[in-house]
Design an enzyme around this catalytic site. Structure first.
Site, PDB file in Angstrom:
ATOM      1  N   GLU A 124       6.094   3.515   0.216  1.00  0.00           N
ATOM      2  CA  GLU A 124       6.159   2.859  -1.088  1.00  0.00           C
ATOM      3  C   GLU A 124       4.844   2.998  -1.856  1.00  0.00           C
ATOM      4  O   GLU A 124       3.767   3.044  -1.266  1.00  0.00           O
ATOM      5  CB  GLU A 124       6.461   1.367  -0.890  1.00  0.00           C
ATOM      6  N   CYS A 137      -0.978   1.862  -6.637  1.00  0.00           N
ATOM      7  CA  CYS A 137      -1.357   1.497  -5.277  1.00  0.00           C
ATOM      8  C   CYS A 137      -0.585   2.433  -4.344  1.00  0.00           C
ATOM      9  O   CYS A 137       0.641   2.400  -4.325  1.00  0.00           O
ATOM     10  CB  CYS A 137      -0.960   0.031  -5.075  1.00  0.00           C
ATOM     11  N   CYS A 144       1.717   1.086   9.881  1.00  0.00           N
ATOM     12  CA  CYS A 144       0.285   0.940  10.179  1.00  0.00           C
ATOM     13  C   CYS A 144       0.135   0.440  11.612  1.00  0.00           C
ATOM     14  O   CYS A 144       0.892  -0.420  12.062  1.00  0.00           O
ATOM     15  CB  CYS A 144      -0.357  -0.052   9.209  1.00  0.00           C
ATOM     16  N   CYS A 148      -2.212  -6.351  11.817  1.00  0.00           N
ATOM     17  CA  CYS A 148      -2.708  -7.621  11.265  1.00  0.00           C
ATOM     18  C   CYS A 148      -1.529  -8.599  11.164  1.00  0.00           C
ATOM     19  O   CYS A 148      -0.445  -8.227  10.701  1.00  0.00           O
ATOM     20  CB  CYS A 148      -3.339  -7.402   9.898  1.00  0.00           C
ATOM     21  N   CYS A 151       0.504  -9.263   7.777  1.00  0.00           N
ATOM     22  CA  CYS A 151       0.900  -8.121   6.946  1.00  0.00           C
ATOM     23  C   CYS A 151       2.175  -7.478   7.472  1.00  0.00           C
ATOM     24  O   CYS A 151       2.262  -7.120   8.639  1.00  0.00           O
ATOM     25  CB  CYS A 151      -0.249  -7.111   6.947  1.00  0.00           C
ATOM     26  N   CYS A 364       0.772  -7.367  -2.189  1.00  0.00           N
ATOM     27  CA  CYS A 364      -0.045  -7.029  -1.012  1.00  0.00           C
ATOM     28  C   CYS A 364       0.609  -7.567   0.245  1.00  0.00           C
ATOM     29  O   CYS A 364       0.993  -8.733   0.305  1.00  0.00           O
ATOM     30  CB  CYS A 364      -1.406  -7.699  -1.110  1.00  0.00           C
TER      31      CYS A 364
HETATM   32  N1  SAH Z   1      -5.059  -1.158   5.521  1.00  0.00           N
HETATM   33  C1  SAH Z   1      -5.925  -1.364   4.440  1.00  0.00           C
HETATM   34  C2  SAH Z   1      -5.283  -1.184   3.088  1.00  0.00           C
HETATM   35  C3  SAH Z   1      -3.897  -1.703   2.928  1.00  0.00           C
HETATM   36  S1  SAH Z   1      -3.702  -3.458   3.007  1.00  0.00           S
HETATM   37  C4  SAH Z   1      -6.599  -2.717   4.550  1.00  0.00           C
HETATM   38  O1  SAH Z   1      -6.182  -3.533   5.360  1.00  0.00           O
HETATM   39  O2  SAH Z   1      -7.552  -2.937   3.818  1.00  0.00           O
HETATM   40  C5  SAH Z   1      -4.305  -3.929   1.402  1.00  0.00           C
HETATM   41  C6  SAH Z   1      -4.719  -5.367   1.290  1.00  0.00           C
HETATM   42  O3  SAH Z   1      -3.593  -6.248   1.411  1.00  0.00           O
HETATM   43  C7  SAH Z   1      -5.695  -5.798   2.374  1.00  0.00           C
HETATM   44  O4  SAH Z   1      -6.829  -6.401   1.791  1.00  0.00           O
HETATM   45  C8  SAH Z   1      -4.927  -6.826   3.174  1.00  0.00           C
HETATM   46  O5  SAH Z   1      -5.785  -7.801   3.714  1.00  0.00           O
HETATM   47  C9  SAH Z   1      -4.008  -7.400   2.111  1.00  0.00           C
HETATM   48  N2  SAH Z   1      -2.823  -8.076   2.637  1.00  0.00           N
HETATM   49  C10 SAH Z   1      -2.074  -7.704   3.688  1.00  0.00           C
HETATM   50  N3  SAH Z   1      -1.072  -8.581   3.899  1.00  0.00           N
HETATM   51  C11 SAH Z   1      -1.174  -9.537   2.935  1.00  0.00           C
HETATM   52  C12 SAH Z   1      -0.413 -10.701   2.609  1.00  0.00           C
HETATM   53  N4  SAH Z   1       0.671 -11.031   3.285  1.00  0.00           N
HETATM   54  N5  SAH Z   1      -0.821 -11.440   1.563  1.00  0.00           N
HETATM   55  C13 SAH Z   1      -1.895 -11.080   0.832  1.00  0.00           C
HETATM   56  N6  SAH Z   1      -2.633  -9.986   1.065  1.00  0.00           N
HETATM   57  C14 SAH Z   1      -2.288  -9.217   2.125  1.00  0.00           C
HETATM   58 FE1  SF4 Z   2      -2.626  -2.231   8.303  1.00  0.00          FE
HETATM   59 FE2  SF4 Z   2      -1.718  -4.282   6.887  1.00  0.00          FE
HETATM   60 FE3  SF4 Z   2      -3.836  -4.602   8.480  1.00  0.00          FE
HETATM   61 FE4  SF4 Z   2      -4.069  -3.139   6.240  1.00  0.00          FE
HETATM   62  S1  SF4 Z   2      -3.641  -5.327   6.366  1.00  0.00           S
HETATM   63  S2  SF4 Z   2      -4.823  -2.635   8.276  1.00  0.00           S
HETATM   64  S3  SF4 Z   2      -2.011  -2.217   6.160  1.00  0.00           S
HETATM   65  S4  SF4 Z   2      -1.775  -4.096   9.134  1.00  0.00           S
END
Ligand code: SAH
Ligand code: SF4
Length: 376
Positions: A124, A137, A144, A148, A151, A364
């Site tokens: 996406e 974006c 991934c 985390c 996410c 995000c």
């Molecule tokens: N993997 C990279 C880039 C993709 S994630 C990274 O982690 O930086 C992009 C952003 O989305 C990151 O800052 C992450 O902390 C944020 N993010 C992920 N899940 C989220 C959520 N449920 N609510 C708000 N921000 C989120």
């Molecule tokens: Fe991967 Fe989501 Fe963590 Fe970014 S925030 S590193 S996309 S698991």
């Protein structure tokens, strides 16, 4: 005027034609086996490909221009070339394209593009209009591996790395569809951890800055903190803006919500950020997803200020975007504002970033393409 010597392409490529196939499997298209996807080639490789097929150098330049700035989807659209040249080229080369599966528009103007890749995987991209900016974006991986806990992309795990052309093609594909508007800014904040797909992401950055004419100042790469790759980035890639997803101020909490922290704890990450070469007036952006009861206290805010000491930086606070199944919650507006105030009072630029496109799951952490819903 066409260069009269273009028949040279076909004669020059004869030496790479495949041996005849056994009777019964003979291809009806004699040049198919040398079909080359021009988007799979780097800039230098396109020049080499042209030279190897008897094309003058300027033709390679024209091809690059039509692919990366005019977004052609096939060689017949390169109208600067004669019909004969286009036909000859089409026998030895092609231009691949991402398939757009779904395009969804949010009430706030954000748009989500779901692309399907050659092998059926989906990724996406999210288009975010904001005043005179049009930010895309983009994804660097399908899924991934970082896991985390807040996410959704992390929740589905890594499906596979994207190729450089699959990363760049998200921009080409969207630009083609929104013409005459054009994307002005790029953030690598879609699906995936860009530094875990280092080589392809670096190649993509060279193409975006060198061939698509998007300034490196208008590109931001966001990472969860793969420290060795973070330090290698400025040596290998154009110096785009860096964003670091910090999201916690103690190893105890960060280990829990970002497993990468067990390999590269906060002290190592911050020391890498301190060493990160920044041009004058450039700053690292620290992203901090605020999760109720997890990382949103005043003590966290104060520790964050301490961690950021001596780093030219700004902070983006992102109130957590829940999904249907998660048990985590976003903090109240008062908590978010109080957190912001403590940081701002220490003279650090701090913005609260409300994610756009929540109604179409484009915000995000909500990108999960079509990998189904697992129970959390
Ligand atoms: N993997 C990279 C880039 C993709 S994630 C990274 O982690 O930086 C992009 C952003 O989305 C990151 O800052 C992450 O902390 C944020 N993010 C992920 N899940 C989220 C959520 N449920 N609510 C708000 N921000 C989120
Ligand atoms: Fe991967 Fe989501 Fe963590 Fe970014 S925030 S590193 S996309 S698991």
């Amino acid at each position: 005027m066409e260069n009269p010597g273009h028949g040279a392409i076909l004669s020059a490529c004869r030496h790479i034609l495949p041996l005849p196939l056994p009777v019964g499997t003979q291809s009806e298209f004699p040049y198919m086996a040398s079909d080359m996807d021009l988007k799979s080639l780097s800039q230098e490789e396109v020049y080499r490909f042209a030279a190897e097929h008897g094309l003058p150098r300027y033709r390679a330049g024209q091809l690059l221009h039509w692919i990366y700035e005019r977004y052609v989807v096939n060689l017949q659209e390169v109208t600067e070339f004669s019909k004969t040249l286009r036909n000859e080229l089409a026998q030895i080369a092609s231009i691949s394209n991402l398939d757009l599966a779904v395009r969804q528009r949010s009430l706030d103007g954000t748009e989500k593009f779901l692309f399907s890749l050659e092998d059926g995987q989906t990724i996406e991209s999210v288009l975010i209009p904001d005043k005179d900016r049009l930010t895309l974006c983009i994804s660097s991986q399908a899924g991934c591996a970082m896991g985390c806990s807040f996410c959704l992309t992390g929740y589905i795990g890594l499906i596979r790395n994207l190729k450089a052309y699959e990363i760049v093609d998200q921009i080409i594909s969207v630009n083609r569809r929104i013409a005459p508007r054009r994307i002005t800014n790029i953030v690598l904040m879609g699906m995936g951890e860009p530094l875990a797909n280092f080589d392809e992401v670096v190649e993509a950055l060279w193409r975006i800055t060198g061939l698509m004419g998007i300034s490196k100042r208008r590109i931001t790469l966001s990472t969860s903190g793969l420290v060795p790759k973070l330090l290698e980035l400025p040596q290998k890639a154009p110096d785009v803006n860096l964003a670091v997803s910090l999201n916690a101020t103690t190893d105890e909490v960060r280990n829990r919500i970002m497993p990468i922290n067990k390999t590269y704890p906060i002290s190592e990450l911050m020391s890498a950020c301190r060493r990160y070469p920044l041009r004058p007036r450039r700053r690292i952006t620290f992203e901090y997803v605020l999760i109720s009861g997890v990382n949103d206290t005043q003590a966290d805010a104060k520790r964050l200020v301490k961690l950021l000491r001596n780093i030219p930086c700004k902070v983006n606070l992102i109130p957590y975007n829940p999904d249907e199944q998660s048990s985590m919650k976003r903090p109240s507006d008062e908590t978010v504002l109080a957190f912001q105030k403590t940081i701002a009072d220490s003279n650090i630029t701090v913005l609260v970033r409300e994610s756009k496109g929540q109604d179409i799951l484009a915000a995000c952490g909500q990108l999960k393409a079509r990998y189904g819903k697992k129970a959390r």
